[in-house]
Design an enzyme around this catalytic site. Structure first.
Site, PDB file in Angstrom:
ATOM      1  N   SER A  74       0.808  -1.221   0.000  1.00  0.00           N
ATOM      2  CA  SER A  74       0.000   0.000   0.000  1.00  0.00           C
ATOM      3  C   SER A  74       0.840   1.269   0.000  1.00  0.00           C
ATOM      4  CB  SER A  74      -0.912   0.009   1.237  1.00  0.00           C
ATOM      5  OG  SER A  74      -0.134  -0.025   2.427  1.00  0.00           O
ATOM      6  N   CYS A  75       2.144   1.157   0.222  1.00  0.00           N
ATOM      7  CA  CYS A  75       2.957   2.366   0.390  1.00  0.00           C
ATOM      8  C   CYS A  75       3.983   2.602  -0.718  1.00  0.00           C
ATOM      9  CB  CYS A  75       3.689   2.315   1.739  1.00  0.00           C
ATOM     10  SG  CYS A  75       2.591   2.465   3.159  1.00  0.00           S
ATOM     11  N   PHE A  76       4.777   1.589  -1.050  1.00  0.00           N
ATOM     12  CA  PHE A  76       5.860   1.819  -1.998  1.00  0.00           C
ATOM     13  C   PHE A  76       5.379   2.376  -3.335  1.00  0.00           C
ATOM     14  CE2 PHE A  76       9.141  -1.348  -0.039  1.00  0.00           C
ATOM     15  CZ  PHE A  76       9.209  -0.544   1.082  1.00  0.00           C
ATOM     16  N   ASP A 111       3.820   6.050  -2.847  1.00  0.00           N
ATOM     17  CA  ASP A 111       4.784   7.049  -2.391  1.00  0.00           C
ATOM     18  C   ASP A 111       5.819   7.351  -3.463  1.00  0.00           C
ATOM     19  OD1 ASP A 111       3.412   7.103  -0.053  1.00  0.00           O
ATOM     20  OD2 ASP A 111       4.883   6.011   1.133  1.00  0.00           O
TER      21      ASP A 111
END
Length: 214
Positions: A187-189, A192
């Site tokens: 969900s982040c890499f 972002d």
């Protein structure tokens, strides 16, 4: 994320407005802490005006805003919270004498549980916001590189895992995120990396190396 990879602040702005409305009837000073991943400048340019409008108060008087990003990994979030690699406190220098003591007190049990062995980074809000992006993009880059090295190893008939185990002994590289596989997700890499690329372009800088990561 929006279709072009830029960050969609809708949810953060809605939560900020709720926080401002909750502050409206309060008489005492409060510290609003942003843990969401937002680009540098978002707090000053987007969130503080919303808080001031919704609360009827002025930043620096009725409230201050700090940035405190999290660095938990999926699957080990609780352990990561209880035993963090670092704590990052981003504050406005004008508010340091009020904001930093509150953040230190808040995290004191975590630091004490780790026998005080938790690096605490006290910096500006913009720097704290960038630390989160830099952290995730660097890890994504590391995964991308080991995957590419794994592909090269295959062409030479080389065991990529033995190579990874050997280079991991270099303390400048380390062993984490050196297992080649299908790539990086979660969900982040992705969001972002995309948001930082889009943010850089909005400032007129073409992030060619970040483009290579994806």
């Amino acid at each position: 994320s929006r279709a072009d990879g830029s960050i969609d602040l809708g949810a953060v702005e809605a939560a900020t407005r709720d926080a401002g409305e909750a502050l409206a009837p309060k008489d005492e000073y409060h510290l609003v802490v942003v843990k969401s991943t937002v680009l540098p400048g978002t707090v000053e340019e987007r969130l503080v005006p919303i808080l001031e409008e919704a609360s009827g108060k002025t930043e620096g008087e009725g409230f201050d805003v700090a940035v405190n990003p999290e660095f938990q990994a999926q699957g080990s979030a609780v352990a990561g919270f209880l035993n963090p690699d670092k704590l990052v406190f981003g504050t406005d220098p004008v508010a340091d004498d009020r904001a930093l003591p509150l953040l230190r007190d808040l995290y004191e049990p975590v630091v004490e549980a780790a026998d005080g062995d938790v690096p605490v980074v006290e910096t500006g809000r913009r720097e704290a916001a960038m630390v989160k992006y830099a952290n995730n993009v660097f890890l994504a880059s590391k995964i991308s590189l080991i995957n590419e090295l794994g592909n090269v190893c295959k062409e030479f008939g080389v065991d990529s895992y033995e190579v990874a185990d050997a280079i991991a002994l270099d303390d400048r590289i380390g062993a984490k995120f050196l297992r080649s596989g299908v790539g990086w997700g979660g969900s982040c890499f992705p969001k972002d990396t995309d948001a930082l690329r889009a943010g850089a372009r909005s400032k007129g800088y073409e992030p060619e190396l970040l483009d290579a990561v994806v």
